[in-house]
Design a protein around this motif. Structure first.
Motif, short mmCIF file in Angstrom:
data_model
loop_
_atom_site.label_atom_id
_atom_site.label_comp_id
_atom_site.label_asym_id
_atom_site.label_seq_id
_atom_site.Cartn_x
_atom_site.Cartn_y
_atom_site.Cartn_z
N PHE A 58 107.14 64.06 51.60
CA PHE A 58 107.96 62.86 51.48
C PHE A 58 108.12 62.51 50.01
CE2 PHE A 58 105.45 62.50 55.41
CZ PHE A 58 106.48 62.54 56.33
N HIS B 225 103.44 58.61 50.85
CA HIS B 225 104.70 58.09 51.39
C HIS B 225 105.01 56.79 50.67
CE1 HIS B 225 107.58 56.37 54.26
NE2 HIS B 225 107.75 57.60 54.73
N LEU C 93 107.88 60.35 46.90
CA LEU C 93 106.96 59.27 46.55
C LEU C 93 107.41 58.65 45.25
CD1 LEU C 93 104.26 57.84 47.27
CD2 LEU C 93 103.15 59.42 45.71
N GLN D 3 100.42 56.08 52.81
CA GLN D 3 100.20 57.43 53.32
C GLN D 3 100.79 57.52 54.72
OE1 GLN D 3 95.87 57.75 53.01
NE2 GLN D 3 96.08 59.06 51.20
N ALA D 4 101.42 58.65 55.01
CA ALA D 4 101.94 58.90 56.36
C ALA D 4 101.03 59.90 57.06
CB ALA D 4 103.36 59.45 56.28
N THR E 91 97.22 53.89 55.90
CA THR E 91 98.63 53.80 56.23
C THR E 91 98.98 52.40 56.71
OG1 THR E 91 100.43 54.76 57.54
CG2 THR E 91 98.26 54.67 58.58
#
Length: 528
Positions: free
Chosen positions: A520, A454, A522, A459-460, A424
């Motif tokens: 989310f 994300h 993407l 990546q979240a 992230t």
């Protein structure tokens, strides 16, 4: 000729003493001045009694003193340990204790944050503050910068070789707290040579240092520039727009960032002509969205894009040449100079075209292993496959844990990770480290930290929690903000009645990853 890390700067100062080397705010220093300050730091450390290979931690933002300290530590015979300035006290103390740091160089504000826990660092002998008079409440024995420095003539170079330790960079693993990757002088100098070669760096380049120096590619901006006599400008930005202004004002020719920052910069208005000085821009640390890359290429009319892939254990592994960006969207390229990158299947054999396998890297950039962790070192650093190693069974390679494939021409494409690591904002994050902080809150019965795609962050981090009562999400996030750096703070919290488990009774993350994969939106991306 083999060079030690600090000799990159000292050699350049002998060749071009009056050439511009380092800038910060409104001040620029030439190579001779930088070299003298490095020697003064080295002499100061030796005056304090630093022994060969002892560790010196530098916990500072991007300042002149930070740069002097990095190279001064190795010039004194020690090992530099860059500490990310955004880390909180618990993470910093872990690093100081883990590698038995003897000397800490920091500023007063950060030292005050450590005041309640610095006493846990029993190997720490000296603390140097670069600002103020060296007096910090409740902490004894602090030395101010002016009192620490010694005349350059007092510096005594020690008999070192390029295989000796030069640095320890801390990076997250799939479990537990961050681990220290031990880098030799040879690793770091070879990496600088390799990157400078394919980027075509010259003395006319001016590089912008935006990424933290605790990140291998952030530090590489210094070594790459100093190797060829170029200059670096140090920037602690508050807003992405600060990067735009600095590129224009300082006429930057080389800019290296990570995808989340590139996304933000691409969305900002750029005055006409801003960025025309850029000769190239680079991306690493994750996937850059295709739309972002296209926008940057339109704005940086004279700049060549270099998409790169690497891991701290081997610095850089691959890059995609600019002329291949349109032809091979999504590719991470081929091996950088002086490196050999292979794709190996589960039987230990070389994979054929389009066959998924683990990326394995061998050559001069493979690090010495993990600090004081022989078990994890044995897991990741193993002999290269006998079919291609020059000395079968002897040469160590680093097994990345990344699954890739190659096309018919040998260009590589990233597929995914073998473990649960979260990538992230350009950082690797251990889910276990996040979960430990969450458990300490007392607000949850069980928790799993997972990585959800994300479009900005790559990546979240999402927490999936179990509790007998309704979770106070705001309180939980606030607790995380108090104990974790910003890039490790979860973006969302999801509560469930139970977490799935594998046959061994451990939490099974795979169903959770599938359940929240579309949390989310993407966009299409092209990998680093």
């Amino acid at each position: 000729m083999s060079l030690l890390l600090h000799q990159i700067v000292l050699r350049q100062a002998a060749k071009t003493p009056s050439a511009t080397a380092l800038g910060h705010k409104d001040q620029w220093l030439d190579y001779q001045t930088v070299s003298r300050q490095i020697c003064a730091v080295a002499a100061g450390l030796q005056h304090l009694g630093l022994m060969q290979h002892e560790r010196v931690a530098i916990y500072l933002p991007k300042t002149f003193e930070a740069v002097f300290s990095f190279f001064g530590a190795t010039a004194a015979g020690g090992v530099m340990v860059p500490v990310n300035p955004v880390l909180k006290a618990a993470q910093v103390v872990h690093i100081l204790k883990d590698c038995n740091v003897r000397v800490l160089i920091t500023n007063q504000a950060r030292l005050r944050q450590l005041a309640e826990v610095i006493g846990q660092c029993h190997d720490l002998r000296h603390i140097i503050v670069v600002d103020g008079d060296g007096v910090v409440a409740d902490i004894a024995g602090v030395i101010d910068w002016a009192g620490f420095l010694q005349p350059c003539t007092n510096w005594q170079p020690l008999p070192s070789i390029d295989a000796d330790m030069a640095a320890i960079l801390y990076t997250s693993g799939s479990t537990g707290k961050p681990k220290g990757v031990v880098l030799s002088h040879r690793n770091m100098v070879s990496g600088a040579n390799s990157v400078a070669e394919y980027l075509g760096n010259t003395a006319q380049d001016r590089l912008l240092c935006v990424l933290p120096f605790s990140f291998d590619y952030g530090f590489s901006q210094l070594t790459t520039a100093f190797l060829c006599g170029a200059s670096c400008y140090l920037l602690e930005y508050l807003l992405p727009g600060d990067v735009i202004k600095t590129v224009d004002k300082q006429q930057i020719t080389g800019l290296g960032l990570v995808p989340p920052l590139w996304v933000q910069i691409a969305e900002l208005p750029w005055p006409e002509g801003t960025g025309d000085s850029l000769r190239y821009f680079t991306n690493t640390g994750g996937a850059m969205p295709t739309t972002t890359l296209n926008e940057l290429r339109q704005r940086f009319r004279h700049a060549a894009p270099f998409m790169m892939y690497g891991l701290t254990e081997a610095f850089r592994s691959c890059f995609l040449p600019p002329e291949q960006v349109d032809l091979r969207p999504g590719s991470i390229g081929k091996a950088i100079p002086n490196a050999d990158v292979m794709v190996i299947n589960e039987q230990g054999e070389l994979c054929g075209p389009h066959e998924p396998g683990e990326l394995v890297h061998r050559g001069a950039l493979v690090s010495l292993g993990y600090w004081n962790d022989p078990e994890r070192t044995r897991e990741r650093f193993r002999p290269a496959p006998c079919a291609i190693a020059e000395i079968p069974g002897k040469e160590l390679a680093v097994w990345s844990g990344d699954v890739v494939r190659k096309d018919d021409e040998g260009y590589l494409y990233f597929i995914g990770r073998r473990d649960d690591m979260i990538k992230t904002s350009g950082y690797r994050v251990s889910p276990t480290e996040v979960e430990e902080v969450v458990y300490a809150s007392g607000l949850v019965a069980e928790v799993a930290a997972i990585a959800v795609p994300h479009d900005r962050l790559g990546q979240a981090i999402v927490l999936v929690v179990v509790s007998n009562t309704t979770i106070d999400t705001a309180a939980l996030i606030d607790h995380c903000q108090q104990g974790l750096p910003a890039y490790m703070v979860p973006l969302q919290v999801k509560q469930q009645s139970a977490l799935s488990r594998n046959p061994n009774g451990k939490i099974d993350r795979k169903p959770l990853l599938e359940q929240y994969r579309n949390l989310f939106q993407l966009s299409d991306t092209t990998h680093e």
